[in-house]
Design an enzyme around this catalytic site. Sequence first.
Site, PDB file in Angstrom:
ATOM      1  N   LYS A  55       0.820  -1.219   0.000  1.00 47.09           N
ATOM      2  CA  LYS A  55       0.000   0.000   0.000  1.00 47.09           C
ATOM      3  C   LYS A  55       0.856   1.273   0.000  1.00 47.09           C
ATOM      4  O   LYS A  55       0.451   2.282  -0.583  1.00 47.09           O
ATOM      5  CB  LYS A  55      -0.975  -0.010   1.177  1.00 47.09           C
ATOM      6  N   GLY A 115      -1.290   1.610   9.911  1.00 43.36           N
ATOM      7  CA  GLY A 115      -1.882   1.987   8.630  1.00 43.36           C
ATOM      8  C   GLY A 115      -3.386   1.869   8.596  1.00 43.36           C
ATOM      9  O   GLY A 115      -4.073   2.719   8.004  1.00 43.36           O
TER      10      GLY A 115
END
Length: 275
Positions: free
Chosen positions: A66, A130
């Site tokens: 990501k 995250g």
Amino acid sequence: MSDRYAVIGNPIGFSKSPLIHSTFAKMTGQDLVYEAIEAPLGGFSERVDQFRAEGAKGLNITAPFKLDAFAYANELSESADRAGAANCLKFAGDRIIAENFDGIGLVRDITVNLGVKMAGRRVLMLGAGGAARGALLPFLRQEPSELVLVNRTLSKAVALAEEFAGCGPLIVSGYAELADLAEGYDVVVNATSASLRGEKPPLPGNVFRGAELAYELAYGKGLTPFLQAARAEGVAKLADGVGMLVEQAAEAFAWWRGVRPSTAQVIAELTVPLS
């Protein structure tokens, strides 16, 4: 020729994304193929370059890429920019547009599928990694009366609070101090990785008092230690992250194709009973 999409990660064999998006395509009559790509660690950019050269239209991104996807993009949505990570890319000529639908999918699962209001409620989020970062802005946009972010390393939570200052009523705490803050939360969300290790976050016993919902971001793990603790304290609703998974996929599909599929059937098919 069908439009091409994929999910990329490492490992990728566990991913439900091909099943989800293929089902969405059938539901909505969209002509596309969707595959799973396992890129080597350190080889994200090269593999995506290859996929784009083959005419691909978009990508979903899962761990551990990501941050790589965020760096690879040349245009960022506000959600991706705020999260510092991307879970979805769209390709349009030379444009590589990054989005992050994780937090939006989570909020939709809580407020629409589970019917739990967040506006004016006290919300507790465990973790400052995250997953938490991606959820903060969508959570604050729901206008809770208070959003408490708790983390083992308090400095990480403080850094996030500084970054999101002015976006809403965000309070940070360590676990040791949480007992003094806990006057009863309406929604408690576990965004830590503790459940993946079969562990429970070090929560004081009063955290779940009066809570309407305990939400575990991990999915398919059954009754995790976090959810077991919530059940023992009498929390009315327990949920894992399968709804978030499907809802973020539906957001990506709508962004790519311009039509939003219904999600209830897919969520039901993927749900593992919490027992």
